[in-house]
Design a protein around this motif. Structure first.
Motif, PDB file in Angstrom:
ATOM      1  N   GLU A 610      30.216  27.344 -55.642  1.00  0.00           N
ATOM      2  CA  GLU A 610      31.060  27.929 -54.612  1.00  0.00           C
ATOM      3  C   GLU A 610      30.482  29.234 -54.072  1.00  0.00           C
ATOM      4  OE1 GLU A 610      35.556  26.999 -55.463  1.00  0.00           O
ATOM      5  OE2 GLU A 610      34.688  27.892 -57.257  1.00  0.00           O
ATOM      6  N   ARG A 611      30.534  29.375 -52.773  1.00  0.00           N
ATOM      7  CA  ARG A 611      30.365  30.646 -52.074  1.00  0.00           C
ATOM      8  C   ARG A 611      28.938  31.163 -51.970  1.00  0.00           C
ATOM      9  NH1 ARG A 611      34.926  34.770 -53.388  1.00  0.00           N
ATOM     10  NH2 ARG A 611      36.025  33.038 -52.414  1.00  0.00           N
ATOM     11  N   TYR A 612      28.177  31.215 -53.084  1.00  0.00           N
ATOM     12  CA  TYR A 612      26.918  31.974 -53.060  1.00  0.00           C
ATOM     13  C   TYR A 612      25.691  31.064 -53.061  1.00  0.00           C
ATOM     14  CZ  TYR A 612      30.081  35.745 -54.262  1.00  0.00           C
ATOM     15  OH  TYR A 612      31.119  36.647 -54.259  1.00  0.00           O
ATOM     16  N   ILE A 613      24.754  31.362 -52.145  1.00  0.00           N
ATOM     17  CA  ILE A 613      23.461  30.693 -52.140  1.00  0.00           C
ATOM     18  C   ILE A 613      22.415  31.664 -52.675  1.00  0.00           C
ATOM     19  CG2 ILE A 613      24.078  29.200 -50.208  1.00  0.00           C
ATOM     20  CD1 ILE A 613      22.297  31.020 -48.436  1.00  0.00           C
ATOM     21  N   GLY A 614      21.208  31.157 -52.865  1.00  0.00           N
ATOM     22  CA  GLY A 614      20.124  32.020 -53.328  1.00  0.00           C
ATOM     23  C   GLY A 614      19.515  31.489 -54.605  1.00  0.00           C
ATOM     24  N   GLU A 615      18.574  32.248 -55.130  1.00  0.00           N
ATOM     25  CA  GLU A 615      17.832  31.834 -56.317  1.00  0.00           C
ATOM     26  C   GLU A 615      18.205  32.716 -57.500  1.00  0.00           C
ATOM     27  OE1 GLU A 615      13.275  30.451 -57.478  1.00  0.00           O
ATOM     28  OE2 GLU A 615      13.787  31.136 -55.460  1.00  0.00           O
ATOM     29  N   TYR A 616      18.520  32.070 -58.608  1.00  0.00           N
ATOM     30  CA  TYR A 616      18.856  32.797 -59.834  1.00  0.00           C
ATOM     31  C   TYR A 616      18.348  31.987 -61.015  1.00  0.00           C
ATOM     32  CZ  TYR A 616      23.095  29.861 -59.158  1.00  0.00           C
ATOM     33  OH  TYR A 616      23.971  28.840 -58.931  1.00  0.00           O
ATOM     34  N   VAL A 617      18.885  32.191 -62.226  1.00  0.00           N
ATOM     35  CA  VAL A 617      18.292  31.555 -63.401  1.00  0.00           C
ATOM     36  C   VAL A 617      19.364  30.990 -64.325  1.00  0.00           C
ATOM     37  CG1 VAL A 617      16.238  33.021 -63.386  1.00  0.00           C
ATOM     38  CG2 VAL A 617      18.225  33.720 -64.725  1.00  0.00           C
ATOM     39  N   LEU A 618      18.925  30.064 -65.145  1.00  0.00           N
ATOM     40  CA  LEU A 618      19.639  29.626 -66.342  1.00  0.00           C
ATOM     41  C   LEU A 618      18.655  29.779 -67.496  1.00  0.00           C
ATOM     42  CD1 LEU A 618      18.455  26.562 -67.200  1.00  0.00           C
ATOM     43  CD2 LEU A 618      19.846  25.887 -65.261  1.00  0.00           C
ATOM     44  N   HIS A 619      19.183  29.978 -68.721  1.00  0.00           N
ATOM     45  CA  HIS A 619      18.256  30.233 -69.824  1.00  0.00           C
ATOM     46  C   HIS A 619      18.987  30.195 -71.154  1.00  0.00           C
ATOM     47  CE1 HIS A 619      19.738  34.442 -70.341  1.00  0.00           C
ATOM     48  NE2 HIS A 619      19.925  34.373 -69.036  1.00  0.00           N
ATOM     49  N   CYS A 620      18.212  30.242 -72.216  1.00  0.00           N
ATOM     50  CA  CYS A 620      18.740  30.434 -73.562  1.00  0.00           C
ATOM     51  C   CYS A 620      19.025  31.912 -73.739  1.00  0.00           C
ATOM     52  CB  CYS A 620      17.723  29.969 -74.595  1.00  0.00           C
ATOM     53  SG  CYS A 620      18.109  30.461 -76.286  1.00  0.00           S
ATOM     54  N   HIS A 621      20.228  32.248 -74.294  1.00  0.00           N
ATOM     55  CA  HIS A 621      20.575  33.652 -74.460  1.00  0.00           C
ATOM     56  C   HIS A 621      20.140  34.227 -75.811  1.00  0.00           C
ATOM     57  CE1 HIS A 621      22.489  37.360 -73.218  1.00  0.00           C
ATOM     58  NE2 HIS A 621      22.667  36.797 -72.033  1.00  0.00           N
ATOM     59  N   ILE A 622      19.321  33.508 -76.564  1.00  0.00           N
ATOM     60  CA  ILE A 622      18.503  34.165 -77.585  1.00  0.00           C
ATOM     61  C   ILE A 622      17.376  34.789 -76.777  1.00  0.00           C
ATOM     62  CG2 ILE A 622      17.115  33.899 -79.668  1.00  0.00           C
ATOM     63  CD1 ILE A 622      18.652  31.313 -80.223  1.00  0.00           C
ATOM     64  N   LEU A 623      17.435  36.085 -76.573  1.00  0.00           N
ATOM     65  CA  LEU A 623      16.669  36.689 -75.488  1.00  0.00           C
ATOM     66  C   LEU A 623      15.169  36.676 -75.719  1.00  0.00           C
ATOM     67  CD1 LEU A 623      19.093  39.577 -74.506  1.00  0.00           C
ATOM     68  CD2 LEU A 623      18.744  37.370 -73.383  1.00  0.00           C
ATOM     69  N   ASP A 624      14.723  36.632 -76.989  1.00  0.00           N
ATOM     70  CA  ASP A 624      13.280  36.489 -77.162  1.00  0.00           C
ATOM     71  C   ASP A 624      12.838  35.064 -76.841  1.00  0.00           C
ATOM     72  OD1 ASP A 624      14.845  36.409 -79.692  1.00  0.00           O
ATOM     73  OD2 ASP A 624      12.996  35.638 -80.557  1.00  0.00           O
ATOM     74  N   HIS A 625      13.741  34.078 -76.945  1.00  0.00           N
ATOM     75  CA  HIS A 625      13.414  32.730 -76.470  1.00  0.00           C
ATOM     76  C   HIS A 625      13.247  32.738 -74.952  1.00  0.00           C
ATOM     77  CE1 HIS A 625      15.193  30.353 -80.153  1.00  0.00           C
ATOM     78  NE2 HIS A 625      14.302  31.261 -80.494  1.00  0.00           N
ATOM     79  N   GLU A 626      14.150  33.432 -74.268  1.00  0.00           N
ATOM     80  CA  GLU A 626      14.046  33.533 -72.809  1.00  0.00           C
ATOM     81  C   GLU A 626      12.737  34.193 -72.408  1.00  0.00           C
ATOM     82  OE1 GLU A 626      13.684  35.833 -69.647  1.00  0.00           O
ATOM     83  OE2 GLU A 626      15.373  36.832 -70.599  1.00  0.00           O
ATOM     84  N   ASP A 627      12.385  35.311 -73.071  1.00  0.00           N
ATOM     85  CA  ASP A 627      11.144  36.007 -72.742  1.00  0.00           C
ATOM     86  C   ASP A 627       9.914  35.141 -72.979  1.00  0.00           C
ATOM     87  OD1 ASP A 627      12.095  38.463 -71.809  1.00  0.00           O
ATOM     88  OD2 ASP A 627      12.252  39.309 -73.821  1.00  0.00           O
ATOM     89  N   ARG A 628      10.027  34.225 -73.914  1.00  0.00           N
ATOM     90  CA  ARG A 628       8.874  33.374 -74.237  1.00  0.00           C
ATOM     91  C   ARG A 628       8.837  32.085 -73.418  1.00  0.00           C
ATOM     92  NH1 ARG A 628       6.155  35.066 -78.860  1.00  0.00           N
ATOM     93  NH2 ARG A 628       7.230  36.654 -80.084  1.00  0.00           N
ATOM     94  N   GLY A 629       9.788  31.921 -72.494  1.00  0.00           N
ATOM     95  CA  GLY A 629       9.671  30.787 -71.575  1.00  0.00           C
ATOM     96  C   GLY A 629      10.866  29.874 -71.489  1.00  0.00           C
ATOM     97  N   MET A 630      11.938  30.091 -72.275  1.00  0.00           N
ATOM     98  CA  MET A 630      13.081  29.187 -72.260  1.00  0.00           C
ATOM     99  C   MET A 630      14.045  29.608 -71.147  1.00  0.00           C
ATOM    100  SD  MET A 630      15.250  27.771 -75.540  1.00  0.00           S
ATOM    101  CE  MET A 630      13.804  27.055 -76.349  1.00  0.00           C
ATOM    102  N   MET A 631      13.562  29.490 -69.916  1.00  0.00           N
ATOM    103  CA  MET A 631      14.325  29.884 -68.727  1.00  0.00           C
ATOM    104  C   MET A 631      13.872  29.025 -67.564  1.00  0.00           C
ATOM    105  SD  MET A 631      14.978  33.700 -67.145  1.00  0.00           S
ATOM    106  CE  MET A 631      13.337  34.035 -66.510  1.00  0.00           C
ATOM    107  N   GLN A 632      14.772  28.849 -66.597  1.00  0.00           N
ATOM    108  CA  GLN A 632      14.476  28.024 -65.431  1.00  0.00           C
ATOM    109  C   GLN A 632      15.147  28.640 -64.206  1.00  0.00           C
ATOM    110  OE1 GLN A 632      16.553  24.043 -64.695  1.00  0.00           O
ATOM    111  NE2 GLN A 632      14.552  23.336 -65.444  1.00  0.00           N
ATOM    112  N   ASN A 633      14.431  28.672 -63.083  1.00  0.00           N
ATOM    113  CA  ASN A 633      15.038  29.135 -61.838  1.00  0.00           C
ATOM    114  C   ASN A 633      15.955  28.062 -61.264  1.00  0.00           C
ATOM    115  OD1 ASN A 633      13.599  31.473 -62.085  1.00  0.00           O
ATOM    116  ND2 ASN A 633      12.545  31.312 -60.117  1.00  0.00           N
ATOM    117  N   VAL A 634      17.010  28.531 -60.595  1.00  0.00           N
ATOM    118  CA  VAL A 634      17.955  27.670 -59.893  1.00  0.00           C
ATOM    119  C   VAL A 634      17.974  28.106 -58.435  1.00  0.00           C
ATOM    120  CG1 VAL A 634      20.384  27.036 -59.647  1.00  0.00           C
ATOM    121  CG2 VAL A 634      19.388  27.298 -61.932  1.00  0.00           C
TER     122      VAL A 634
END
Length: 652
Positions: A610-634
């Protein structure tokens, strides 16, 4: 308000008598010493000092009329945040002394000099624009290039994420694809829509490569959206209007408890972490603890190995004072740590308790088992991740994963002392995939007289009285009937249920860690040139799985509703009680923005774009997992799916 003012000298924490706390616990039948209770109280983080347009009419914008220019209330608030290093002290129960630490922190007007690494609490409301003037005063890093994108790097570069806010992800709003190098100042602008949910949210850095190190350093703060909207026959209202005290004239007493796991270490001349004989990390007098290395300060089992303690509002082993037996309180729980599970329990402490000083691992678990012997008190969860439930959920175990928020109603049945503990999380509920030790988080001191009514009955009575006093006549009977029908809150849920016939699309996602240590979403490590395309206006059902390990799934902008959570045998554990699976008990139909995905489980959720367009992310919230690559752009595209602006393969 000038964010370019000269740096002030590092704040040194005033001494806090934690030893007096432990000695008081050891004294048979003794109450905690007054000075210890006062100096080590679990005080709420300081409120952010924000300049509002209504506070300074002369600075408000002008509305041009036929009669001339008149002030216009722009409903804006502005906060200064400076990212810099601070020096302070953290009590170490394992060595019975304070450790000096130097941490990356948010500094702001009014920051507590005793706990400078705890960020101020931002309080706002639906319809307000919050401007955050962020300035990066960390030391320059001329050589911060990394071997690869998904190797942690550039620890002094940063940005800002408003976790859970329903705002734009682009431009100078909640844009986590920005990079603010040392010396850069930038003003974020969060335009909260008038229909934004009221609830408990938070903010923290989110630059890929440095997120975990900075959040572990304490760079996190609560963001509370307070609401005054009463429900009507055509619109739901804010839970804040129902949560009133016994007289229904004042808001219910509340406490903000922010859990953090600051994994600081002191090093020897060879750069190795100093350890005791049993492997616990230690700091000698004169050492300064820091968080400066991913390789040995993050990863599986590191937190348990360190022997560090989870802090509450920046304090280790605090007391919780001002509690009264039989009085209902709202506790806003925020897991602002990086990776380790918190399983919050409340138990009465036996009257003749020995001291827990110096205990860890099995010894600490033995102490908790021997002394925290009272019946587990129920916590009644009214909201998760800032989003009000359709029905209050009773919990004896409140399993919090990194990023989770839980608003609970609690009442202590009689005066005395109570253990606030991080109970042993089983392997299946833990982000480490291993059973975790129990840990004492603090002691609650409760005064007053015994209350002869159970907490559930107390909630029904108090909220019923509040509804009779505060709810409009055209919805009052509905609210009262809901409370009588299992403590339901259907007039306060911020989003409509998503029925199956509304779904017009499917998505699937899986987390994985490969044998060669690649952290992946859908078989790929993070690449900014790749994105998942979604279309504005659609409603989709997602299936989330994990091939290896457990991972908290978080997606920015749009929250989701839990449909079902299937264990490896095909049982839907989201409909069951705590005896089956406390991690997922009674979650079916709830709204969240962060949800733990166990290995081998299938988690089914639905969400509206709803409402918002643009590019953002989804990821694992174990943040060192995110830093090591467990993230994806949306990429959220306009409704025809074609007007996406810059294509993903051209981004960055």
């Amino acid at each position: 308000m000038d964010i370019s003012a000269p740096k002030s000298a590092p704040a040194i924490a005033r001494p806090r008598n934690a030893l007096a706390l432990c000695l008081a616990l050891a004294a048979p039948g003794a109450a905690l010493a007054q000075d210890a209770g006062a100096e080590r109280a679990a005080a709420a983080p300081v409120l952010a000092l924000m300049q509002r347009s209504t506070d300074a009419p002369q600075t408000a914008q002008k509305l041009l009329t036929a009669e001339g220019a008149r002030p216009l209330d722009t409903r804006e608030a502005r906060l200064e945040l400076v990212v810099d290093t601070t020096t302070s002290q953290i009590w170490n129960p394992g060595t019975s002394r304070y450790d000096t630490v130097e941490l990356r922190s948010y500094k702001s007007p009014g920051t507590d000099p005793a706990i400078p690494f705890v960020a101020p609490t931002v309080v706002t409301a639906p319809g307000e624009t919050v401007r955050v003037a962020l300035k990066n005063d960390l030391e320059p890093e001329p050589d911060c290039a990394q071997p690869s994108l998904n190797t942690p790097h550039c620890f002094n570069s940063t940005n800002l994420h408003s976790h859970g806010l329903w705002v734009s992800p682009t431009g100078n709003s909640d844009n986590v694809l920005l990079t603010l190098r040392p010396g850069v100042a930038f003003e974020y602008e969060y335009n909260l829509p008038a229909d934004h949910p009221a609830g408990t949210f938070w903010y923290h850095p989110h630059l890929h490569g440095s997120t975990a190190l900075q959040v572990s350093s304490g760079m996190a703060g609560a963001l509370l959206v307070r609401g005054q909207r009463l429900p009507s026959p055509t619109r739901n209202g804010d839970l804040d209007t129902l949560l009133r005290d016994a007289s229904a004239e004042q808001p219910m007493p509340e406490r903000l408890l922010m859990f953090q796991q600051v994994a600081y270490a002191c090093r020897n001349g060879e750069g190795k972490i100093k350890t005791a004989a049993d492997g616990r990390w230690i700091c000698d007098p004169g050492d300064v603890g820091q968080i400066d290395n991913y390789e040995d300060q993050f990863g599986f089992g590191t937190w348990q190995k360190s022997g560090r303690y989870t802090s509450v509002n920046g304090v280790v082993l605090p007391t919780f004072s001002g509690l009264q037996a039989g009085r209902l309180e709202r506790w806003r729980l925020l897991h602002a740590g990086v990776r380790d599970t918190v399983n919050l329990q409340l138990r009465e402490l036996r009257s003749r308790a020995s001291s827990p000083v110096g205990l860890a691992g099995d010894a600490l678990e033995t102490w908790v088992g021997k002394n925290c012997t009272g019946e587990v008190l129920s916590q009644f969860e009214v909201a998760a991740d800032g989003l009000t439930h359709g029905q209050i959920i009773e919990k004896r175990e409140n399993v919090l994963q990194p990023g989770y928020r839980s608003d609970v109603l609690v009442a202590f049945p009689r005066p005395g002392r109570y253990c606030v503990i991080d109970a042993a999380a089983p392997a299946s509920a833990s982000v480490t995939q291993a059973a975790e030790d129990r840990q004492l988080l603090g002691i609650a001191e409760v005064s007053g007289f015994a209350e002869q009514i159970g907490t559930r009955a107390l909630i029904a009575r108090q909220l019923g009285a509040s509804a009779q006093r505060n709810m409009p006549a055209d919805v009052q009977q509905r609210v009262l009937a809901d409370l009588d029908n299992g403590l339901r809150l259907s007039a306060f849920v911020p989003h409509r249920d998503i029925p199956k016939d509304e779904v017009n699309g499917q998505q699937s996602l899986f987390f994985n860690i490969t044998d060669d240590d690649q952290y992946q979403v859908d078989g790929n490590s993070y690449a900014p040139t790749q994105a998942r395309d979604l279309v504005l206006g659609r409603t989709e059902e997602w299936t989330l799985t994990s091939k290896r390990g457990g991972h908290p799934f978080h997606i920015h902008v749009n929250p989701f509703q839990v449909v079902a959570i299937y264990d490896p045998k095909g049982n839907d554990v989201s409909q069951s009680g705590e005896a089956s699976d406390p991690q997922y008990a009674n979650l079916r139909g709830t709204w969240k923005d962060t949800l733990f995905v166990k290995q081998g489980y299938n988690v089914v959720i639905r969400t509206r774009y709803e409402r918002y367009i643009g590019e953002y992310v989804l990821h694992c919230h174990i943040l060192d997992h995110e830093d090591r690559g467990m993230m994806q752009n949306v990429r959220m595209l306009v409704p025809d799916g074609k007007g996406g602006g810059i294509p993903a393969n051209a981004h960055h």
